[in-house]
Every structure is written in C-alpha cells, then in structure tokens.
Design a protein around this motif. Sequence first.
Motif, PDB file in Angstrom:
ATOM      1  N   SER A  28     -31.395 -19.870  -7.705  1.00  0.00           N
ATOM      2  CA  SER A  28     -32.797 -19.443  -7.623  1.00  0.00           C
ATOM      3  C   SER A  28     -33.710 -20.427  -8.330  1.00  0.00           C
ATOM      4  O   SER A  28     -34.769 -20.794  -7.823  1.00  0.00           O
ATOM      5  N   VAL A  29     -33.287 -20.862  -9.514  1.00  0.00           N
ATOM      6  CA  VAL A  29     -34.096 -21.816 -10.269  1.00  0.00           C
ATOM      7  C   VAL A  29     -34.194 -23.145  -9.522  1.00  0.00           C
ATOM      8  O   VAL A  29     -35.269 -23.750  -9.423  1.00  0.00           O
ATOM      9  N   ALA A  30     -33.072 -23.594  -8.960  1.00  0.00           N
ATOM     10  CA  ALA A  30     -33.078 -24.843  -8.198  1.00  0.00           C
ATOM     11  C   ALA A  30     -33.988 -24.725  -6.976  1.00  0.00           C
ATOM     12  O   ALA A  30     -34.685 -25.678  -6.601  1.00  0.00           O
ATOM     13  N   ASP A  31     -33.985 -23.562  -6.371  1.00  0.00           N
ATOM     14  CA  ASP A  31     -34.825 -23.307  -5.207  1.00  0.00           C
ATOM     15  C   ASP A  31     -36.307 -23.413  -5.575  1.00  0.00           C
ATOM     16  O   ASP A  31     -37.092 -24.090  -4.907  1.00  0.00           O
ATOM     17  N   ILE A  32     -36.672 -22.777  -6.677  1.00  0.00           N
ATOM     18  CA  ILE A  32     -38.082 -22.696  -7.073  1.00  0.00           C
ATOM     19  C   ILE A  32     -38.598 -24.029  -7.618  1.00  0.00           C
ATOM     20  O   ILE A  32     -39.729 -24.439  -7.344  1.00  0.00           O
ATOM     21  N   THR A  33     -37.771 -24.718  -8.377  1.00  0.00           N
ATOM     22  CA  THR A  33     -38.229 -25.953  -9.032  1.00  0.00           C
ATOM     23  C   THR A  33     -38.042 -27.189  -8.176  1.00  0.00           C
ATOM     24  O   THR A  33     -38.525 -28.270  -8.535  1.00  0.00           O
ATOM     25  N   ALA A  34     -37.310 -27.052  -7.044  1.00  0.00           N
ATOM     26  CA  ALA A  34     -37.001 -28.200  -6.180  1.00  0.00           C
ATOM     27  C   ALA A  34     -36.345 -29.331  -6.964  1.00  0.00           C
ATOM     28  O   ALA A  34     -36.551 -30.511  -6.693  1.00  0.00           O
ATOM     29  N   GLY A  35     -35.547 -28.956  -7.972  1.00  0.00           N
ATOM     30  CA  GLY A  35     -34.773 -29.931  -8.719  1.00  0.00           C
ATOM     31  C   GLY A  35     -35.492 -30.611  -9.868  1.00  0.00           C
ATOM     32  O   GLY A  35     -34.918 -31.511 -10.495  1.00  0.00           O
ATOM     33  N   ALA A  36     -36.714 -30.212 -10.170  1.00  0.00           N
ATOM     34  CA  ALA A  36     -37.441 -30.819 -11.297  1.00  0.00           C
ATOM     35  C   ALA A  36     -36.750 -30.439 -12.605  1.00  0.00           C
ATOM     36  O   ALA A  36     -36.708 -29.264 -12.984  1.00  0.00           O
ATOM     37  N   GLU A  37     -36.197 -31.429 -13.312  1.00  0.00           N
ATOM     38  CA  GLU A  37     -35.349 -31.138 -14.465  1.00  0.00           C
ATOM     39  C   GLU A  37     -36.124 -30.529 -15.630  1.00  0.00           C
ATOM     40  O   GLU A  37     -35.605 -29.661 -16.327  1.00  0.00           O
ATOM     41  N   ASP A  38     -37.362 -30.964 -15.855  1.00  0.00           N
ATOM     42  CA  ASP A  38     -38.111 -30.418 -16.980  1.00  0.00           C
ATOM     43  C   ASP A  38     -38.397 -28.930 -16.765  1.00  0.00           C
ATOM     44  O   ASP A  38     -38.252 -28.116 -17.686  1.00  0.00           O
ATOM     45  N   GLN A  39     -38.770 -28.588 -15.530  1.00  0.00           N
ATOM     46  CA  GLN A  39     -39.021 -27.184 -15.217  1.00  0.00           C
ATOM     47  C   GLN A  39     -37.725 -26.373 -15.270  1.00  0.00           C
ATOM     48  O   GLN A  39     -37.706 -25.236 -15.756  1.00  0.00           O
ATOM     49  N   THR A  40     -36.642 -26.958 -14.763  1.00  0.00           N
ATOM     50  CA  THR A  40     -35.349 -26.266 -14.776  1.00  0.00           C
ATOM     51  C   THR A  40     -34.925 -25.963 -16.208  1.00  0.00           C
ATOM     52  O   THR A  40     -34.485 -24.844 -16.513  1.00  0.00           O
ATOM     53  N   LEU A  41     -35.064 -26.946 -17.094  1.00  0.00           N
ATOM     54  CA  LEU A  41     -34.676 -26.736 -18.491  1.00  0.00           C
ATOM     55  C   LEU A  41     -35.563 -25.668 -19.144  1.00  0.00           C
ATOM     56  O   LEU A  41     -35.071 -24.817 -19.895  1.00  0.00           O
ATOM     57  N   ARG A  42     -36.874 -25.706 -18.834  1.00  0.00           N
ATOM     58  CA  ARG A  42     -37.767 -24.695 -19.411  1.00  0.00           C
ATOM     59  C   ARG A  42     -37.349 -23.290 -19.005  1.00  0.00           C
ATOM     60  O   ARG A  42     -37.208 -22.386 -19.844  1.00  0.00           O
ATOM     61  N   ILE A  43     -37.087 -23.114 -17.718  1.00  0.00           N
ATOM     62  CA  ILE A  43     -36.749 -21.772 -17.224  1.00  0.00           C
ATOM     63  C   ILE A  43     -35.416 -21.301 -17.794  1.00  0.00           C
ATOM     64  O   ILE A  43     -35.288 -20.168 -18.277  1.00  0.00           O
ATOM     65  N   LEU A  44     -34.412 -22.165 -17.732  1.00  0.00           N
ATOM     66  CA  LEU A  44     -33.086 -21.768 -18.211  1.00  0.00           C
ATOM     67  C   LEU A  44     -33.099 -21.510 -19.716  1.00  0.00           C
ATOM     68  O   LEU A  44     -32.345 -20.670 -20.209  1.00  0.00           O
ATOM     69  N   SER A  45     -33.951 -22.210 -20.450  1.00  0.00           N
ATOM     70  CA  SER A  45     -34.044 -21.986 -21.901  1.00  0.00           C
ATOM     71  C   SER A  45     -34.649 -20.631 -22.221  1.00  0.00           C
ATOM     72  O   SER A  45     -34.395 -20.063 -23.288  1.00  0.00           O
ATOM     73  N   GLU A  46     -35.449 -20.121 -21.290  1.00  0.00           N
ATOM     74  CA  GLU A  46     -36.114 -18.835 -21.526  1.00  0.00           C
ATOM     75  C   GLU A  46     -35.278 -17.641 -21.068  1.00  0.00           C
ATOM     76  O   GLU A  46     -35.670 -16.497 -21.280  1.00  0.00           O
ATOM     77  N   LEU A  47     -34.128 -17.917 -20.438  1.00  0.00           N
ATOM     78  CA  LEU A  47     -33.259 -16.808 -20.012  1.00  0.00           C
ATOM     79  C   LEU A  47     -32.815 -15.995 -21.215  1.00  0.00           C
ATOM     80  O   LEU A  47     -32.754 -14.763 -21.168  1.00  0.00           O
TER      81      LEU A  47
END
Length: 580
Positions: free
Chosen positions: A421-440
Amino acid sequence: MAQSTETTDWVSRFADEVIEESERRAPGKPVVVASGLSPSGPIHLGNLREVMTPHLVADEIRRRGREVRHLISWDDYDRYRKVPNGVEGVDGSWAEHIGRPLTAVPAPKGSAHPNWAEHFKAAMVDALAQLGVEFDGISQTSQYTSGVYRAQILHAMKHRGDIDAILDQYRTKKAPAKKPQQSQKALDAAEVDAAEGSGAAAEDDGSSGSAGYFPYKPFCGGCGKDLTTVTAYDDDTTELTYTCTACGFSETVLLSEFNRGKLVWKVDWPMRWAYEGVVFEPSGVDHSSPGSSFQVGGQIVGQVFGGKQPIGPMYAFVGISGMAKMSSSKGGVPTPGDALKIMEPQILRWLYARRRPNQSFKIAFDQEIQRLYDEWDKLDAKVADGTALPADVAAHARAVRTAEGELPRTERPLPYRTLASVADITAGAEDQTLRILSELDPSDPLASLDVVRPRLDKAEAWINTQVPADQRTIVRSEPDTELIKSLDEQGRQSLRLLVDGLASNWSLDGLTHLVYGVPKVQAGFSADATAKELPAEIKVAQRTFFALLYHLLVGRDTGPRLPTLLLAVGQERVRVLLGE
C-alpha cells in the motif's frame, strides 16, 4: 533407523526411504537424486517442482550428515521442437532451426548468452541460487559430444531388438478412453504440458524402417537437424549409414568414433539412471500413463542397462492465481525468477515444502499474495512462540534454511500488504516511504529502509508489475468540495470526529481504532465496543463511512487499508481533503 511417520513430514519420510534404498544399491556411496530440465524456453514454476522435490529430500539427507549429490541434467541436446510464444527477441525466423539441438539454436536477440539453451538455463541457475538449491549441473550436449556415453550408445544399438520388443508392448495398446468431463481443448493442453514439462517427454521411440529399429538419432552433417533415418548399421564394425529427409545429405560413419547424435528419450533417460546410479527422481503426471517414458524406462534400465529405476513420486501441476494450467509453449508463463521479484525466497520454498508432491497448488501473482504473506507471518509467529504444529514447523524450517545455513531474510518483516500500500501511494519515493513506515509504530520508528528490505522491494515490484494502472492509488490533489457540501449532518460529524482524533491516534494501531470507532461513537457506543456488543447496523455504517473516506481521499469506492492510507497522505493533507 527410519523416523516415525507420525511425527515427520513428507520430506523426512522420503529421505528415510532414499537412504535405505541407497544403502541397498550402493553401500557407503553418496546418495544420488536427480532432476531433468529442458531449456527449450522459459523454465516455469511448474518445472521448478521437478527441482524442489529432490532438493528438499537431498537437503534433509545432508542435514543428517550424509553425502548426497543432486544432479540436474540440462537436456540441452534435445531437438528444438517449435518456436515458443511470447519470448522477447524471437520471431518466426527461428522456425528454420527446428530439429537442431538446443545448443545449436541462436539465443533471442539481445541476449548475452551464446545459444538458446544457455539463455534459458542462466535465468533458472540464478533463481536456484536465490532459493538456496545446491546441485551438480550436467550438460547433455557436453556428455554426448565428448563421447562420455559412447559405450552406452553402442550397447543400446547392440540390444536394439530387446529395446524394440519392450517398446512394442506399449505401441499395440489402445489409448485410454477420454474422460467425459475433459474437453478436447483440455486434452490438447495436457499434451502440450507433457511435451514441455520434461523437455523430451514426448519424443518418439526411435526410427523403424526397412533396416529395422534403431534407438539412436544422428544430427545431420549437412543441415544439423535430427530429421534423419538410419539405413544401415553393422554391430561388428559400428559402421552406421543415415540419410537426412530435410536436406538429402547422407553419410557413413563409425559410431565408435561419432559424437553427433543421441539416444531417443525413452532409451536416453533409463541409460542415465544406470550411468549415474540415480536413487531418487520424481516425475510429472505426463509420465504416469501406459507407455510413458518413466514406465517404459523402468523395464529398459533393468533389462538392457543392468540398472534400477529410481524411486520417486509423481508430482502434480502447479498453477498461478487467475491463470490456466501452465504451459511454456503458450507464452507469458511465470518463471521462478518472476516469482522471486515479488516474493522472498523463503515464501517460494515454503509453497513447495508444505504440500506433498502429489498435491497441486497455486502460486499467487494477484491480490492473493497479500493473504499468503499474512499466513506466512502468522506461521512465523507460531513457530517463534512454540505453538505451531509439527508438520508446519518442519515446512517452515525447510523454507528458511538449508543444510548450509539460513537464507538471507528481512530483518524487520512488516506486513506485505502494508508495504504494498505504501509503495502504491508513494510511487517508490524513499523519503515518503520512510516517513510513513516510521509512523506505523512511533514507539519503535524505523531509522532506515534497509531493515525492511528485501520485503519492501518485493512489494514494490508487485505493485509495479502485477497491479493494473487503473487499480493504482492516486491521492486527490484538491478536496472534493461538491461531495463535502452534499453531506448531511451525520456525514459532516463523522469527518469532524475523525479529524479531531488524528493527532492523538497517529500510528497504525491508533488510526485503526479511530476509523472503526467513529461509526460506533456516532451510534452511541464506546469506540472500544466489541462486535458482540454492537448491532449489525454498525457494520453497514462502517462500510458507508469507509466509502466516503475513500472518495474524498482517492476518488474511488475502495483502496489500500484506510489506516495505512491516512498515514501515507499525512495529517495536514488529510485535514485539507476532508474539508477541515
């Protein structure tokens, strides 16, 4: 001593039998198990069962401290039968090579490999390395052209009458009646799989002409094809004469010196069993019918070559979620390499380890892969806390490690569906991916994406290669003001309750509690109320609320799990899109 069958899995039971049989046949010598693969095209996930079944048994034998060899015979001296569909860099011009050995056919355009066989072998070798499969590869081109089998070929030619008599027992048998429920299309598909699954399984018995029967096919010295007929052979001098029906070329050679040809499949396979001393080798369902190469080979190996047929199960087909039974001739059939792009090696090993060889199963390339990963993670947790069943523990152990050690694994295996889901939403942007996963889980935030790899990479690959563009998630850039204006008071209140709770619930668990709790609170219940305490209408209210959120956030009725979606969008943007 054999282990109790009540406490062991299918792999252990076969290992017991194979060790016992090996000691009977060749006491003190390494146990020999075998697989055969034809690189006639992409080697698919059905063919992988030909390798994984003996691999798992061989690995169990190694764990017990026994020496074992897992042979993979690359049937790269098979004839090129047809041009497969769907292979990039290949067109109709490849038809001119039909009848030549696979190693004499050019590789697809753009390939870095010297010929057709090497091109398709390379992909499988790479996948097997990722899967932790240890094997000894044997090129049949090398074996035949270097004269390794010369004595066996001369022996087969000398005993061609005996071989012909064995084969003749089956040539006169009537074909089994078609099952009423099978359409001709289904039967044709089965025939295709028989030809493709084991490479040479559908090869003819040998040539019978005015000079008699011969179990040997020369490749023509003129055009290189196997469209040849032996017209004369002298047992004493080994002088052999053949003609080519394709180009008219004819020559006489001494078979005792000639290395450009091979035994026909139904003789070649049992010859190799005897030559290599194979104790265990599985066979596909295409070998189970009367007159099949496995059944006929069992007689030829003993009566002609003085060897014994391997023990081993018949293995069932492997399917793909949403696809018909696999056949590499139809094109587009997933390979082990394709599967390993979207799933970790442990998961793929587990699929083959947890089912007995005679049980068919499917490999998920669609949404089912998320459920599969959920099932794996639950098993992982049960194994860790000691609550898993013995057979499940065994399958898990065979998935995560071999006798050589543990396979590399994801250090922090977050749920696959969350990562997707995160990969889908961020289209692979690593900074956004790290932000979201850090907030889990704010109590244990990620410092780096490295700890969620390679699972994250597999989930991203699944999103990018298996999810259609029209199903991808695109977050709205502006709020849907018309929809927001049309809401009644209850709808507007539900959005306010959600927005007011964002700051204090900004984690995966917190947002899960919040989105499910809003309809409960609106109905006069506690947000902590359980399903047993709530009327059935609450579920309807929750679905209505979820649909509203999806429309306001992504413009669709559905999407990724809402808690994950909210985290991905971010608090400020959520507030804007919800009109607050």
